[in-house]
Design an enzyme around this catalytic site. Structure first.
Site, short mmCIF file in Angstrom:
data_model
loop_
_atom_site.label_atom_id
_atom_site.label_comp_id
_atom_site.label_asym_id
_atom_site.label_seq_id
_atom_site.Cartn_x
_atom_site.Cartn_y
_atom_site.Cartn_z
N HIS A 475 0.84 -1.21 0.00
CA HIS A 475 0.00 0.00 0.00
C HIS A 475 0.88 1.26 0.00
O HIS A 475 0.73 2.14 -0.85
CB HIS A 475 -0.92 -0.02 1.23
CG HIS A 475 -1.76 1.20 1.37
ND1 HIS A 475 -3.08 1.24 0.96
CD2 HIS A 475 -1.48 2.45 1.82
CE1 HIS A 475 -3.57 2.45 1.18
NE2 HIS A 475 -2.62 3.20 1.70
N GLU A 476 1.77 1.33 0.96
CA GLU A 476 2.60 2.54 1.08
C GLU A 476 3.51 2.69 -0.13
O GLU A 476 3.80 3.80 -0.58
CB GLU A 476 3.42 2.52 2.37
CG GLU A 476 2.59 2.55 3.65
CD GLU A 476 1.54 3.65 3.69
OE1 GLU A 476 1.77 4.73 3.11
OE2 GLU A 476 0.47 3.43 4.29
N HIS A 479 1.79 4.55 -2.79
CA HIS A 479 1.94 6.01 -2.64
C HIS A 479 3.32 6.43 -3.10
O HIS A 479 3.50 7.47 -3.73
CB HIS A 479 1.78 6.41 -1.16
CG HIS A 479 0.38 6.34 -0.63
ND1 HIS A 479 -0.66 7.00 -1.22
CD2 HIS A 479 -0.14 5.72 0.46
CE1 HIS A 479 -1.77 6.78 -0.52
NE2 HIS A 479 -1.48 6.01 0.51
N HIS A 482 3.57 6.70 -6.73
CA HIS A 482 2.85 7.89 -7.18
C HIS A 482 3.79 9.11 -7.11
O HIS A 482 3.83 9.92 -8.02
CB HIS A 482 1.62 8.09 -6.28
CG HIS A 482 0.56 8.98 -6.84
ND1 HIS A 482 -0.53 9.36 -6.09
CD2 HIS A 482 0.40 9.58 -8.04
CE1 HIS A 482 -1.30 10.16 -6.83
NE2 HIS A 482 -0.76 10.30 -8.01
#
Ligand SMILES: [Zn+2]
Length: 689
Positions: A475-476, A479, A482
């Site tokens: 998940h992290e 980010h 991104h």
């Protein structure tokens, strides 16, 4: 002589040098550097902004918006460093820095937003945006900055601006106190166990970690479990002793609730000030003000989505409880399932129903290999390569640094801070040390960090993590990707600087690569034998993926519902305990469960405005990420389909906020998202045939 005396040498202000595009000078920073650095940085920012606002030349994009983007470089660096230390290396002295700086920084933000001359120039550039020869990205910047100023009260009367600034300052102080109270209760409190027999059910690793924790607390020979999620959730999952489970549970859910660090009195004060703020800004409630700046646009739209998922999720909880009750009574336990039993009997059901034992899976989940796995996936999808480097200074020996390249060219740096420790805030998060940009034609590469709170391994032991930890890791990293893939000109539009209910799209989407067979067969290898996880075990893990989705969804949705409901009350006074009790009764919270975050430690809601009235963001973005994942599932190359990956990069991952999010999504998917993929993803609706 204290290091604060010489500003020229202050490492919090110093440029980041030339090494690998410039790196933060963590080897030289001390807490005493922060206050003088922040003072000087705020002075520079004020001067830069005044020069823009008072410029006698007519307003242009270059002399107004571009100049504003470039203003206050010292403050940008200093506040990034402040955030890093406040969240990962927090000490009593650092808390004083935060307490000193947060109202001052809030005041400076308001001073800039409420500068009438500056706003008049921004407004002029905004109004001429379609006729002044601006690029689409420049037009977008004009819109984003103008709307942000208006949302923060730039168009209000002088009197109202003053009142708003006063509220913002008070709120900033309250947010800091709220977070610090939670951190103090997590660090200060622990469940201490005296008898080895009370540890039945726990793994050797858990017991060793608890012995080390006790030793660190001066309780050698005992076992201690810190009052944090990463220590308490495993305890509640595995400890056989029900009385101790209840004790652990009560300690954990009482953080900030009438403890030595009480947050209950801060809640009504924060809510009252927020309602007043919304009224000044012309909105019926704070929830309306927040939603207006998001994809959702109205709290009703967010509430509607929560409502659509709540019923199926609650029905699933009833099924889960029935399964657990059966197993509990077969084992001779006849009490109804209590909140401190849910994880424990859940684990028993998981073993029985899916024949899946967490302890059987963990030896295959080595942190180092899972890192390789996500690097590999990022390479397959977007051509990124990660290489560990050891010449960049770090603020703690746990932190590792990787250089990220694509086709031999530096994309950026990625810092990884994996383990829990005193002074580090709980949970997991991504942080940008430096934002990608090309302002003035000069390419600046991003520096991104991912932060987790894994239990550190014993000396000489490999770091093994749970499946849930792996999901968080991915998940992290979503980010992180991104931020790393960002390719825009203006920092205000770069990377994760997108609307909050859109920002979880890349992170939640990237979770879908963890369970791919391609990845698990290569990287989920046993830490002793090096054997890949047997296919039968992989199958079991995949089958169990949606296990306890009722619990997870209800735990989250109940928080999101209460967050919205509270912020829709307007100026009505709220008393935390009563509101929580009545709110849960109203939504029909299953008695076997509690909120994921009870209000007195609900940091998303009360530690900033980031997720306040916006905890719904996660499921909003998950409707997007589940729908986007199906785009990969349907593609010829599945999750490793090159064309789909490239389209995601071009339309979403690289554009940051330079494209309006609904439009960015449409460009990726060819249509708007619906809720069906989300319901399938959570197992609340049948998977496609
Ligand atoms: Zn996230």
């Amino acid at each position: 002589m204290p290091p604060s005396d010489d500003l020229a040498d202050n490492p919090v202000l110093a440029p980041w040098g030339d090494l690998r595009g410039g790196v933060p000078p963590f080897d030289r920073i001390e807490t005493a550097h922060f206050i003088p650095a922040l003072e000087a940085a705020m002075t520079e920012k004020r001067a830069d902004v005044a020069a823009i606002a008072d410029n006698p030349a007519p307003p242009t994009f270059a002399n107004t918006l571009e100049a504003l983007e470039a203003s206050g470089p010292l403050l940008t660096r200093a506040t990034r460093l402040l955030n890093i230390y406040a969240s990962t290396m927090n000490t009593p002295a650092m808390r004083e820095v935060e307490t000193w700086s947060s109202p001052k920084l809030a005041a400076l933000r308001d001073e800039i937003t409420h500068n009438g001359a500056l706003f008049a120039r921004i407004e002029a550039v905004y109004e001429a945006r379609e006729t002044s020869g601006l690029t689409p990205e420049q037009q977008r910047l004009a819109t984003v900055v103008y709307e942000r100023f208006v949302r923060q009260g730039a168009a209000l009367s002088a009197e109202d601006k003053h009142a708003l600034a006063d509220i913002n300052q008070k709120l900033a102080g309250l947010y800091t106190r709220f977070s610090q109270n939670v951190l103090a209760d997590e660090e200060g409190e622990a469940l201490v166990v005296d008898k080895a027999s009370d540890l039945a059910g726990l793994s050797h690793d858990q017991i060793d970690a608890a012995a080390a924790e006790a030793k660190a607390r001066g309780l050698e020979g005992k076992w201690a479990f810190a009052n944090t999620r990463s220590a308490m959730e495993p305890f509640l999952t595995f400890a056989d002793n029900r009385t101790l489970r209840e004790k652990a549970f009560r300690l954990f859910v009482s953080r900030g609730d009438h403890t030595a660090h009480d947050n209950t009195a801060l809640i009504p004060e924060i809510m009252r000030l927020r309602a007043e703020k919304a009224r000044l800004l012309g909105y019926p409630t704070f929830a309306h003000w927040i939603a207006d700046g998001q994809m959702a646009k109205t709290p009703d739209a967010a509430m509607r989505l929560l409502g659509q998922v709540w019923g199926p999720a609650r029905a699933r909880v009833a099924e889960e409880v029935a399964e657990m009750t059966e197993i509990a009574s077969a084992g001779g336990a006849n009490e109804p399932i209590a909140p401190w039993d849910y994880r424990y009997y859940g684990e028993k059901v998981r073993k029985a129903k899916y024949d899946l034992d967490e302890a059987e899976v963990t030896p295959y989940l080595q942190l180092s290999k899972m890192l390789e796995g996500m690097f590999w996936a990022a390479g397959q999808l977007w051509g990124l390569e990660f290489r560990a480097i050891d010449d960049a200074p770090v603020y703690h020996p746990d932190v590792r640094v990787f250089e990220v390249t694509r086709a031999g060219r530096r994309v950026g740096l990625w810092y990884f801070d994996p383990f829990a420790r005193a002074g580090k805030r709980s949970g997991a998060w991504m942080n940008e040390y430096r934002t990608q940009q090309r302002l003035g034609g000069q390419a600046v590469t991003p520096i991104i960090s991912n932060n987790e709170n894994y239990i550190p391994p014993g000396p000489g032991e490999p770091a093994l993590i749970s499946w849930t930890d792996c999901v968080t890791l991915f998940h992290e990293f979503g980010h992180g990707l991104h931020g790393l893939n960002s390719n825009v000109t203006y920092p205000t539009l770069a990377g994760t600087a997108v609307l909050r209910d859109f920002v979880e799209l890349p992170s939640q989407l990237f979770e879908h690569w963890l369970p791919t067979r391609e990845l698990l067969s290569r990287f989920a290898v046993h830490h002793q034998t090096g054997e890949p996880m047997p296919q039968a075990l992989v199958d079991k893990v995949l089958r169990a993926e949606n296990f306890h989705q009722g619990f997870k969804t209800v735990e989250y949705l109940s928080n999101a519902l209460l967050d919205l409901k509270a912020h829709l009350l307007g100026a009505a006074p709220i008393e935390a305990d009563a509101f929580e009790r009545e709110g849960l009764a109203e939504i029909g919270m299953p008695p076997e469960m509690v909120l994921r975050h009870r209000l007195p430690h609900f940091l998303h809601m009360f530690s900033s405005e980031g997720y306040a009235a916006g905890y719904y963001n996660y499921i909003w973005a998950d409707t997007l990420s589940a729908d986007a994942a199906e785009a990969f599932a349907e593609a010829p190359g599945g999750f490793y389909d090159k064309a789909t990956a490239k389209r995601l990069l071009d339309t979403v991952l690289s554009v940051g906020g330079s494209v309006e999010p609904a439009e960015a999504y449409r460009r990726f998917r060819g249509r708007d998202p619906g809720i069906d993929a989300l319901m399938r993803d959570r197992g609340f609706a049948p998977a496609p045939g």
